[in-house]
Design a protein around this motif. Structure first.
Motif, PDB file in Angstrom:
ATOM      1  N   GLU A  32      -2.030  -9.286   9.996  1.00 25.86           N
ATOM      2  CA  GLU A  32      -2.608  -8.700   8.785  1.00 25.86           C
ATOM      3  C   GLU A  32      -3.630  -9.679   8.202  1.00 25.86           C
ATOM      4  O   GLU A  32      -3.449 -10.885   8.262  1.00 25.86           O
ATOM      5  CB  GLU A  32      -1.514  -8.420   7.760  1.00 25.86           C
ATOM      6  N   SER A  33      -4.694  -9.153   7.632  1.00 25.31           N
ATOM      7  CA  SER A  33      -5.722 -10.011   7.050  1.00 25.31           C
ATOM      8  C   SER A  33      -5.277 -10.530   5.682  1.00 25.31           C
ATOM      9  O   SER A  33      -4.586  -9.821   4.934  1.00 25.31           O
ATOM     10  CB  SER A  33      -7.038  -9.258   6.895  1.00 25.31           C
ATOM     11  N   PRO A  34      -5.686 -11.747   5.348  1.00 20.09           N
ATOM     12  CA  PRO A  34      -5.400 -12.261   4.005  1.00 20.09           C
ATOM     13  C   PRO A  34      -5.956 -11.344   2.919  1.00 20.09           C
ATOM     14  O   PRO A  34      -5.332 -11.172   1.875  1.00 20.09           O
ATOM     15  CB  PRO A  34      -6.086 -13.631   3.989  1.00 20.09           C
ATOM     16  N   GLU A  35      -7.108 -10.736   3.174  1.00 17.36           N
ATOM     17  CA  GLU A  35      -7.726  -9.855   2.177  1.00 17.36           C
ATOM     18  C   GLU A  35      -6.858  -8.641   1.883  1.00 17.36           C
ATOM     19  O   GLU A  35      -6.747  -8.210   0.738  1.00 17.36           O
ATOM     20  CB  GLU A  35      -9.113  -9.418   2.649  1.00 17.36           C
ATOM     21  N   ALA A  36      -6.233  -8.071   2.913  1.00 16.64           N
ATOM     22  CA  ALA A  36      -5.353  -6.913   2.699  1.00 16.64           C
ATOM     23  C   ALA A  36      -4.134  -7.305   1.878  1.00 16.64           C
ATOM     24  O   ALA A  36      -3.709  -6.565   0.978  1.00 16.64           O
ATOM     25  CB  ALA A  36      -4.929  -6.307   4.034  1.00 16.64           C
ATOM     26  N   LEU A  37      -3.568  -8.467   2.171  1.00 16.75           N
ATOM     27  CA  LEU A  37      -2.399  -8.931   1.414  1.00 16.75           C
ATOM     28  C   LEU A  37      -2.777  -9.172  -0.047  1.00 16.75           C
ATOM     29  O   LEU A  37      -2.032  -8.798  -0.964  1.00 16.75           O
ATOM     30  CB  LEU A  37      -1.841 -10.213   2.042  1.00 16.75           C
ATOM     31  N   LYS A  38      -3.929  -9.767  -0.263  1.00 21.78           N
ATOM     32  CA  LYS A  38      -4.381 -10.028  -1.636  1.00 21.78           C
ATOM     33  C   LYS A  38      -4.666  -8.725  -2.373  1.00 21.78           C
ATOM     34  O   LYS A  38      -4.436  -8.629  -3.585  1.00 21.78           O
ATOM     35  CB  LYS A  38      -5.618 -10.920  -1.625  1.00 21.78           C
ATOM     36  N   GLN A  39      -5.148  -7.709  -1.664  1.00 25.66           N
ATOM     37  CA  GLN A  39      -5.412  -6.437  -2.316  1.00 25.66           C
ATOM     38  C   GLN A  39      -4.129  -5.818  -2.853  1.00 25.66           C
ATOM     39  O   GLN A  39      -4.141  -5.158  -3.895  1.00 25.66           O
ATOM     40  CB  GLN A  39      -6.132  -5.457  -1.393  1.00 25.66           C
ATOM     41  N   VAL A  40      -3.019  -6.030  -2.169  1.00 21.78           N
ATOM     42  CA  VAL A  40      -1.739  -5.539  -2.675  1.00 21.78           C
ATOM     43  C   VAL A  40      -1.476  -6.123  -4.063  1.00 21.78           C
ATOM     44  O   VAL A  40      -1.077  -5.410  -4.993  1.00 21.78           O
ATOM     45  CB  VAL A  40      -0.588  -5.866  -1.700  1.00 21.78           C
ATOM     46  N   ALA A  41      -1.741  -7.424  -4.219  1.00 18.54           N
ATOM     47  CA  ALA A  41      -1.547  -8.059  -5.533  1.00 18.54           C
ATOM     48  C   ALA A  41      -2.508  -7.472  -6.564  1.00 18.54           C
ATOM     49  O   ALA A  41      -2.124  -7.222  -7.709  1.00 18.54           O
ATOM     50  CB  ALA A  41      -1.738  -9.571  -5.415  1.00 18.54           C
ATOM     51  N   MET A  42      -3.743  -7.234  -6.156  1.00 16.19           N
ATOM     52  CA  MET A  42      -4.725  -6.677  -7.089  1.00 16.19           C
ATOM     53  C   MET A  42      -4.341  -5.255  -7.513  1.00 16.19           C
ATOM     54  O   MET A  42      -4.518  -4.881  -8.671  1.00 16.19           O
ATOM     55  CB  MET A  42      -6.120  -6.691  -6.456  1.00 16.19           C
ATOM     56  N   LEU A  43      -3.782  -4.488  -6.587  1.00 16.72           N
ATOM     57  CA  LEU A  43      -3.347  -3.130  -6.927  1.00 16.72           C
ATOM     58  C   LEU A  43      -2.186  -3.127  -7.921  1.00 16.72           C
ATOM     59  O   LEU A  43      -1.963  -2.137  -8.620  1.00 16.72           O
ATOM     60  CB  LEU A  43      -2.955  -2.376  -5.652  1.00 16.72           C
ATOM     61  N   ALA A  44      -1.471  -4.235  -7.975  1.00 15.01           N
ATOM     62  CA  ALA A  44      -0.348  -4.332  -8.913  1.00 15.01           C
ATOM     63  C   ALA A  44      -0.816  -4.454 -10.356  1.00 15.01           C
ATOM     64  O   ALA A  44      -0.084  -4.083 -11.281  1.00 15.01           O
ATOM     65  CB  ALA A  44       0.536  -5.533  -8.552  1.00 15.01           C
ATOM     66  N   ILE A  45      -2.024  -4.956 -10.567  1.00 18.31           N
ATOM     67  CA  ILE A  45      -2.485  -5.244 -11.929  1.00 18.31           C
ATOM     68  C   ILE A  45      -2.463  -4.026 -12.842  1.00 18.31           C
ATOM     69  O   ILE A  45      -1.852  -4.090 -13.920  1.00 18.31           O
ATOM     70  CB  ILE A  45      -3.870  -5.933 -11.907  1.00 18.31           C
ATOM     71  N   PRO A  46      -3.069  -2.883 -12.484  1.00 21.83           N
ATOM     72  CA  PRO A  46      -3.048  -1.764 -13.440  1.00 21.83           C
ATOM     73  C   PRO A  46      -1.678  -1.129 -13.630  1.00 21.83           C
ATOM     74  O   PRO A  46      -1.410  -0.525 -14.668  1.00 21.83           O
ATOM     75  CB  PRO A  46      -4.052  -0.753 -12.859  1.00 21.83           C
ATOM     76  N   THR A  47      -0.809  -1.262 -12.637  1.00 15.12           N
ATOM     77  CA  THR A  47       0.510  -0.637 -12.733  1.00 15.12           C
ATOM     78  C   THR A  47       1.555  -1.567 -13.342  1.00 15.12           C
ATOM     79  O   THR A  47       2.349  -1.155 -14.188  1.00 15.12           O
ATOM     80  CB  THR A  47       0.984  -0.191 -11.336  1.00 15.12           C
ATOM     81  N   LEU A  48       1.558  -2.818 -12.903  1.00 15.75           N
ATOM     82  CA  LEU A  48       2.604  -3.760 -13.306  1.00 15.75           C
ATOM     83  C   LEU A  48       2.138  -4.781 -14.337  1.00 15.75           C
ATOM     84  O   LEU A  48       2.957  -5.483 -14.908  1.00 15.75           O
ATOM     85  CB  LEU A  48       3.144  -4.494 -12.076  1.00 15.75           C
ATOM     86  N   GLY A  49       0.836  -4.877 -14.541  1.00  9.58           N
ATOM     87  CA  GLY A  49       0.301  -5.798 -15.529  1.00  9.58           C
ATOM     88  C   GLY A  49      -0.383  -6.998 -14.893  1.00  9.58           C
ATOM     89  O   GLY A  49      -0.091  -7.393 -13.757  1.00  9.58           O
ATOM     90  N   LEU A  50      -1.317  -7.555 -15.644  1.00 10.07           N
ATOM     91  CA  LEU A  50      -2.085  -8.699 -15.174  1.00 10.07           C
ATOM     92  C   LEU A  50      -1.206  -9.891 -14.793  1.00 10.07           C
ATOM     93  O   LEU A  50      -1.387 -10.475 -13.719  1.00 10.07           O
ATOM     94  CB  LEU A  50      -3.129  -9.104 -16.220  1.00 10.07           C
ATOM     95  N   PRO A  51      -0.225 -10.276 -15.608  1.00 10.78           N
ATOM     96  CA  PRO A  51       0.586 -11.442 -15.228  1.00 10.78           C
ATOM     97  C   PRO A  51       1.314 -11.266 -13.895  1.00 10.78           C
ATOM     98  O   PRO A  51       1.377 -12.195 -13.091  1.00 10.78           O
ATOM     99  CB  PRO A  51       1.579 -11.591 -16.393  1.00 10.78           C
ATOM    100  N   THR A  52       1.839 -10.077 -13.652  1.00 12.05           N
ATOM    101  CA  THR A  52       2.558  -9.825 -12.397  1.00 12.05           C
ATOM    102  C   THR A  52       1.599  -9.866 -11.216  1.00 12.05           C
ATOM    103  O   THR A  52       1.887 -10.481 -10.185  1.00 12.05           O
ATOM    104  CB  THR A  52       3.290  -8.475 -12.453  1.00 12.05           C
ATOM    105  N   GLY A  53       0.452  -9.217 -11.346  1.00  9.90           N
ATOM    106  CA  GLY A  53      -0.527  -9.214 -10.268  1.00  9.90           C
ATOM    107  C   GLY A  53      -1.058 -10.599  -9.971  1.00  9.90           C
ATOM    108  O   GLY A  53      -1.207 -10.983  -8.807  1.00  9.90           O
ATOM    109  N   VAL A  54      -1.343 -11.367 -11.013  1.00  7.51           N
ATOM    110  CA  VAL A  54      -1.858 -12.726 -10.821  1.00  7.51           C
ATOM    111  C   VAL A  54      -0.782 -13.617 -10.199  1.00  7.51           C
ATOM    112  O   VAL A  54      -1.071 -14.412  -9.300  1.00  7.51           O
ATOM    113  CB  VAL A  54      -2.374 -13.309 -12.153  1.00  7.51           C
ATOM    114  N   ALA A  55       0.451 -13.478 -10.646  1.00  2.81           N
ATOM    115  CA  ALA A  55       1.533 -14.265 -10.037  1.00  2.81           C
ATOM    116  C   ALA A  55       1.636 -13.955  -8.551  1.00  2.81           C
ATOM    117  O   ALA A  55       1.714 -14.856  -7.711  1.00  2.81           O
ATOM    118  CB  ALA A  55       2.863 -13.981 -10.742  1.00  2.81           C
ATOM    119  N   ALA A  56       1.604 -12.672  -8.208  1.00  5.27           N
ATOM    120  CA  ALA A  56       1.689 -12.282  -6.801  1.00  5.27           C
ATOM    121  C   ALA A  56       0.516 -12.827  -6.010  1.00  5.27           C
ATOM    122  O   ALA A  56       0.687 -13.301  -4.876  1.00  5.27           O
ATOM    123  CB  ALA A  56       1.748 -10.763  -6.685  1.00  5.27           C
ATOM    124  N   LEU A  57      -0.670 -12.782  -6.589  1.00  5.15           N
ATOM    125  CA  LEU A  57      -1.847 -13.303  -5.910  1.00  5.15           C
ATOM    126  C   LEU A  57      -1.674 -14.790  -5.610  1.00  5.15           C
ATOM    127  O   LEU A  57      -1.971 -15.242  -4.504  1.00  5.15           O
ATOM    128  CB  LEU A  57      -3.095 -13.057  -6.751  1.00  5.15           C
TER     129      LEU A  57
END
Length: 105
Positions: free
Chosen positions: A71-96
Protein backbone atom coordinates in the motif's frame (compact mmCIF):
# COMPACT_ATOMS: atom_id res chain seq x y z
CA UNK A 1 0.62 -13.26 10.65
CA UNK A 2 3.23 -15.15 12.64
CA UNK A 3 3.58 -14.68 16.36
CA UNK A 4 6.96 -12.97 15.82
CA UNK A 5 5.25 -10.22 13.76
CA UNK A 6 2.60 -9.42 16.34
CA UNK A 7 2.69 -6.23 18.41
CA UNK A 8 4.09 -6.89 21.88
CA UNK A 9 0.75 -7.06 23.70
CA UNK A 10 -0.90 -9.32 21.14
CA UNK A 11 2.19 -11.51 21.00
CA UNK A 12 2.05 -11.96 24.75
CA UNK A 13 -1.61 -13.01 24.58
CA UNK A 14 -0.83 -15.42 21.72
CA UNK A 15 2.01 -16.93 23.73
CA UNK A 16 0.20 -17.20 27.07
CA UNK A 17 -3.24 -18.12 25.72
CA UNK A 18 -2.75 -19.93 22.40
CA UNK A 19 -6.29 -21.36 22.34
CA UNK A 20 -7.77 -17.88 22.74
CA UNK A 21 -5.44 -16.49 20.08
CA UNK A 22 -6.30 -19.29 17.65
CA UNK A 23 -10.03 -18.66 18.15
CA UNK A 24 -9.51 -14.92 17.67
CA UNK A 25 -7.55 -15.53 14.45
CA UNK A 26 -10.31 -17.81 13.14
CA UNK A 27 -12.92 -15.14 13.93
CA UNK A 28 -10.86 -12.60 11.99
CA UNK A 29 -10.62 -14.95 9.03
CA UNK A 30 -14.36 -15.67 9.09
CA UNK A 31 -15.18 -11.95 9.24
CA UNK A 32 -12.82 -11.23 6.33
CA UNK A 33 -14.51 -13.91 4.23
CA UNK A 34 -18.07 -12.84 5.15
CA UNK A 35 -18.46 -10.37 2.33
CA UNK A 36 -17.31 -9.14 -1.06
CA UNK A 37 -14.60 -6.65 -0.03
CA UNK A 38 -11.18 -7.33 -1.49
CA UNK A 39 -8.06 -7.54 0.67
CA UNK A 40 -6.92 -3.97 -0.01
CA UNK A 41 -10.31 -2.52 0.88
CA UNK A 42 -10.46 -4.61 4.07
CA UNK A 43 -6.99 -3.36 5.07
CA UNK A 44 -7.98 0.30 4.59
CA UNK A 45 -11.27 -0.21 6.43
CA UNK A 46 -9.45 -1.82 9.35
CA UNK A 47 -7.02 1.11 9.43
CA UNK A 48 -9.97 3.49 9.46
CA UNK A 49 -11.59 1.57 12.32
CA UNK A 50 -8.33 1.77 14.27
CA UNK A 51 -8.26 5.54 13.64
CA UNK A 52 -11.85 5.85 14.86
CA UNK A 53 -11.00 3.89 17.99
CA UNK A 54 -8.01 6.23 18.55
CA UNK A 55 -5.82 3.18 19.01
CA UNK A 56 -2.24 4.17 18.25
CA UNK A 57 -1.06 0.57 18.43
CA UNK A 58 -3.73 -0.65 16.02
CA UNK A 59 -3.05 2.24 13.61
CA UNK A 60 0.65 1.35 13.67
CA UNK A 61 -0.14 -2.32 13.12
CA UNK A 62 -2.54 -1.79 10.21
CA UNK A 63 -0.35 0.86 8.59
CA UNK A 64 2.71 -1.40 8.91
CA UNK A 65 0.87 -4.33 7.38
CA UNK A 66 -0.48 -2.09 4.63
CA UNK A 67 3.03 -0.96 3.73
CA UNK A 68 4.29 -4.55 3.79
CA UNK A 69 1.47 -5.50 1.39
CA UNK A 70 2.43 -2.72 -1.03
CA UNK A 71 0.00 0.00 0.00
CA UNK A 72 1.24 3.52 -0.73
CA UNK A 73 2.00 5.90 2.13
CA UNK A 74 -0.30 8.42 0.43
CA UNK A 75 -3.29 6.05 0.61
CA UNK A 76 -2.67 5.37 4.30
CA UNK A 77 -2.39 9.09 5.01
CA UNK A 78 -5.62 9.74 3.12
CA UNK A 79 -7.42 7.48 5.58
CA UNK A 80 -6.31 9.85 8.35
CA UNK A 81 -7.40 12.87 6.33
CA UNK A 82 -10.83 11.33 5.73
CA UNK A 83 -11.22 11.02 9.49
CA UNK A 84 -11.06 14.79 9.99
CA UNK A 85 -14.61 15.77 8.94
CA UNK A 86 -16.18 12.76 10.64
CA UNK A 87 -14.10 12.27 13.78
CA UNK A 88 -12.60 15.73 14.21
CA UNK A 89 -9.31 17.45 13.53
CA UNK A 90 -7.51 16.15 16.65
CA UNK A 91 -8.33 12.52 15.83
CA UNK A 92 -7.33 12.87 12.18
CA UNK A 93 -4.09 14.66 13.01
CA UNK A 94 -3.21 12.09 15.68
CA UNK A 95 -3.78 9.30 13.17
CA UNK A 96 -1.70 11.09 10.57
CA UNK A 97 1.23 11.36 12.99
CA UNK A 98 0.91 7.67 13.90
CA UNK A 99 0.95 6.71 10.22
CA UNK A 100 3.89 9.03 9.60
CA UNK A 101 5.77 7.22 12.39
CA UNK A 102 6.09 4.47 9.77
CA UNK A 103 6.05 6.32 6.46
CA UNK A 104 8.52 9.08 7.28
CA UNK A 105 11.43 6.85 8.34
Amino acid sequence: MSQEQLPAGAGKVAEQYPEVWDAYAELGKACAEAGPLDERTRRLVKLALAVGARSEGAVHSHARRGLEEGESPEALKQVAMLAIPTLGLPTGVAALTWIEDLTEK
